[in-house]
Scaffold this active site. Structure first.
Site, mmCIF file in Angstrom:
data_model
loop_
_atom_site.group_PDB
_atom_site.id
_atom_site.type_symbol
_atom_site.label_atom_id
_atom_site.label_comp_id
_atom_site.label_asym_id
_atom_site.label_seq_id
_atom_site.Cartn_x
_atom_site.Cartn_y
_atom_site.Cartn_z
ATOM 1 N N GLU A 37 10.441 -34.356 -33.362
ATOM 2 C CA GLU A 37 9.646 -33.742 -32.290
ATOM 3 C C GLU A 37 8.800 -32.605 -32.847
ATOM 4 O OE1 GLU A 37 8.814 -30.505 -29.655
ATOM 5 O OE2 GLU A 37 10.787 -30.523 -30.606
ATOM 6 N N ASP A 41 4.765 -32.892 -32.755
ATOM 7 C CA ASP A 41 3.972 -31.891 -32.035
ATOM 8 C C ASP A 41 2.756 -31.479 -32.863
ATOM 9 O OD1 ASP A 41 3.560 -29.715 -29.957
ATOM 10 O OD2 ASP A 41 3.886 -28.492 -31.739
ATOM 11 N N GLU A 113 6.776 -36.854 -28.357
ATOM 12 C CA GLU A 113 6.322 -36.199 -29.585
ATOM 13 C C GLU A 113 7.134 -36.676 -30.787
ATOM 14 O OE1 GLU A 113 4.409 -31.970 -28.234
ATOM 15 O OE2 GLU A 113 6.593 -32.049 -28.352
#
Length: 225
Positions: A37, A41, A113
């Site tokens: 994640e 991102d 993400e």
């Protein structure tokens, strides 16, 4: 895993990455999608930033940042994850499983993400970019990227002079079907710019644009009064 690959047309070389991307830490399996994640991102921010940079050449850095925030936020990403049916594929701990209810927005957004991060690691930037375009950036395609000159001027005037700009109609002439409007924007009673247009709104926007183009000199004159 096969469903996910078929849904997006992406064949993973390392399918373990899909499993990790869709596993929440609450599952207690010794793996979680938190690191993916984090990576996803950064990839998402870059892909969206580059897309907006190319699509909106008239917007400045501040406006691009605001526009990006409309798409890269937990609520929007969670909705994208739901449309992609990622909620059906997530592995969660029992405490987070609620029959008939979708997982929390933050969990869905993080999974989206993380999946971007997994795609980037397994298939590279080009495929990650394709995935973001297919799932998220289609929503951007119909947006008109125009500077909001009136809002921009208002922010500057409030910050600098602690007041609001005032728009005054100077003239409206011509036949009803082809009227022309002339508007002046003033700050503390002093003219900052004059604009013309086919409507009062268009003339006000043009006046604000003129004021912004000569902001430095206007600011100096106003403060020197």
């Amino acid at each position: 895993m096969d469903v996910l690959e078929e849904r997006f047309g992406i064949r993973f070389k390392n399918r373990e990455l899909i499993k990790i991307a869709l596993t929440h830490s609450s599952a207690g399996l010794g793996i979680s999608n938190e690191r993916l994640e984090f990576l996803g991102d950064s990839v998402l921010q870059l892909v969206v930033s580059r897309h907006l940079y190319r699509r909106a050449p008239s917007l400045d850095e501040g406006e691009l940042t605001k526009l990006r925030a409309r798409f890269v936020n937990k609520n929007t990403l969670a909705q994208v994850a739901l449309r992609a049916h990622l909620d059906d594929l997530l592995t969660l701990g029992d405490s987070l499983k609620k029959p008939g209810e979708a997982p929390q927005l933050s969990i869905l957004a993080d999974a989206y993400e993380a999946l971007i991060g997994a795609i980037y690691l397994d298939r590279g930037m080009k495929m990650a970019q394709r995935f973001v375009r297919f799932t998220l950036l289609r929503e951007v395609s119909n947006i008109k990227f125009e500077r909001d000159f009136k809002s921009e001027l208002q922010e500057k005037v409030i910050k600098t002079f602690r007041c609001y700009p005032n728009y005054r109609l100077l003239k409206a002439d011509g036949p009803q079907h082809a009227k022309r409007f002339r508007v002046e924007v003033k700050v503390n009673g002093r003219g900052f710019g004059i604009g013309e247009g086919r409507s009062r709104k268009e003339a006000e926007k043009e006046a604000a644009k003129k004021a912004l183009l000569s902001w430095k000199s206007l600011k100096g004159r106003q403060q020197g009064r």
